[in-house]
Design a protein around this motif. Sequence first.
Motif, PDB file in Angstrom:
ATOM      1  N   TYR A   1    -107.375 -27.087  84.387  1.00  0.00           N
ATOM      2  CA  TYR A   1    -107.084 -27.364  85.792  1.00  0.00           C
ATOM      3  C   TYR A   1    -108.369 -27.547  86.591  1.00  0.00           C
ATOM      4  CZ  TYR A   1    -102.721 -25.707  83.941  1.00  0.00           C
ATOM      5  OH  TYR A   1    -101.622 -25.550  83.149  1.00  0.00           O
TER       6      TYR A   1
ATOM      7  N   HIS B   1    -111.748 -35.338  90.017  1.00  0.00           N
ATOM      8  CA  HIS B   1    -110.962 -35.905  91.125  1.00  0.00           C
ATOM      9  C   HIS B   1    -109.615 -36.457  90.650  1.00  0.00           C
ATOM     10  CE1 HIS B   1    -114.434 -35.349  93.656  1.00  0.00           C
ATOM     11  NE2 HIS B   1    -115.156 -35.991  92.757  1.00  0.00           N
ATOM     12  N   MET B   2    -109.029 -35.780  89.656  1.00  0.00           N
ATOM     13  CA  MET B   2    -107.731 -36.191  89.118  1.00  0.00           C
ATOM     14  C   MET B   2    -106.633 -35.195  89.484  1.00  0.00           C
ATOM     15  SD  MET B   2    -109.052 -37.340  85.329  1.00  0.00           S
ATOM     16  CE  MET B   2    -107.412 -37.343  84.676  1.00  0.00           C
ATOM     17  N   ALA B   3    -106.964 -34.247  90.345  1.00  0.00           N
ATOM     18  CA  ALA B   3    -106.002 -33.190  90.682  1.00  0.00           C
ATOM     19  C   ALA B   3    -104.910 -33.708  91.607  1.00  0.00           C
ATOM     20  CB  ALA B   3    -106.721 -32.022  91.340  1.00  0.00           C
ATOM     21  N   ASN B   4    -103.729 -33.139  91.436  1.00  0.00           N
ATOM     22  CA  ASN B   4    -102.611 -33.426  92.330  1.00  0.00           C
ATOM     23  C   ASN B   4    -101.840 -32.119  92.523  1.00  0.00           C
ATOM     24  OD1 ASN B   4    -101.028 -33.049  90.016  1.00  0.00           O
ATOM     25  ND2 ASN B   4    -101.009 -35.241  89.571  1.00  0.00           N
ATOM     26  N   HIS B   5    -100.717 -32.179  93.210  1.00  0.00           N
ATOM     27  CA  HIS B   5     -99.935 -30.963  93.457  1.00  0.00           C
ATOM     28  C   HIS B   5     -99.512 -30.297  92.147  1.00  0.00           C
ATOM     29  CE1 HIS B   5    -100.272 -31.928  97.517  1.00  0.00           C
ATOM     30  NE2 HIS B   5     -99.022 -32.243  97.844  1.00  0.00           N
ATOM     31  N   GLU B   6     -99.214 -31.098  91.156  1.00  0.00           N
ATOM     32  CA  GLU B   6     -98.797 -30.546  89.860  1.00  0.00           C
ATOM     33  C   GLU B   6     -99.909 -29.699  89.243  1.00  0.00           C
ATOM     34  OE1 GLU B   6     -97.182 -31.917  85.473  1.00  0.00           O
ATOM     35  OE2 GLU B   6     -97.609 -33.438  86.971  1.00  0.00           O
ATOM     36  N   THR B   7    -101.154 -30.122  89.409  1.00  0.00           N
ATOM     37  CA  THR B   7    -102.298 -29.361  88.887  1.00  0.00           C
ATOM     38  C   THR B   7    -102.287 -27.956  89.458  1.00  0.00           C
ATOM     39  OG1 THR B   7    -103.623 -31.366  88.683  1.00  0.00           O
ATOM     40  CG2 THR B   7    -104.822 -29.262  88.749  1.00  0.00           C
TER      41      THR B   7
ATOM     42  N   ARG C   1    -109.688 -31.062  86.004  1.00  0.00           N
ATOM     43  CA  ARG C   1    -108.976 -32.121  86.751  1.00  0.00           C
ATOM     44  C   ARG C   1    -109.512 -32.245  88.173  1.00  0.00           C
ATOM     45  NH1 ARG C   1    -102.714 -30.887  85.081  1.00  0.00           N
ATOM     46  NH2 ARG C   1    -102.998 -31.174  82.843  1.00  0.00           N
TER      47      ARG C   1
END
Length: 194
Positions: free
Chosen positions: A14, A21-27, A17
């Motif tokens: 996590y 800069h690949m993080a989103n809410h799911e992360t 990610r």
Amino acid sequence: RELWKDKVYVHPRYRDRVAKHMANHETFYCSIRDAKRTKFENAEELCSLHFHFRFRPQAGEFWLSVDSSFLGGVPMYRRFLLDGTLATRPDLFATSRGGMPFTIHCQAMASDPLASEPVRQYVPRIFWRMTKSRNGKKGQFVKLNRWPALHIGRTEDWGWTLTSMWTYYRTCCRETVELSEEWMNEVDDYETYY
């Protein structure tokens, strides 16, 4: 990132990610779910963590007399190594490949009291391994030498604990360094592990 600000351990998958800069809410949702996990994915994950260690009163007066936590000092430091041994001094480069980041809380005494000659007479070497059961109870445990296996748990700040009737390991954090009530508590929680 604000969610992780005061967390002791966020799984590298996590953190990576976010760094890429690949993080989103799911992360972030998955990191919250991961913080409740009480099994290590593998030995490498355990070995990526920095722990402070102390004895519990049930270990006896001799062991408490050499325990720096009970003497008001910096707790004893431990890191599990892949060769089955334990490190007693922090290594800044040990977690450069991921795992728990090295922080100011990963402190150790100048000399480890368990490395002293009187203690080495009783315990010349310590080896660890992961086990799948303890007293018939299925799960994942960490066993050192022939002592009671350590139960794996988590803390509210997403850290890890390894506990038995005689010992308490907790990932290095402000609470362990400051000898907080949480670190020094004497609740007989180990009874729930048998």
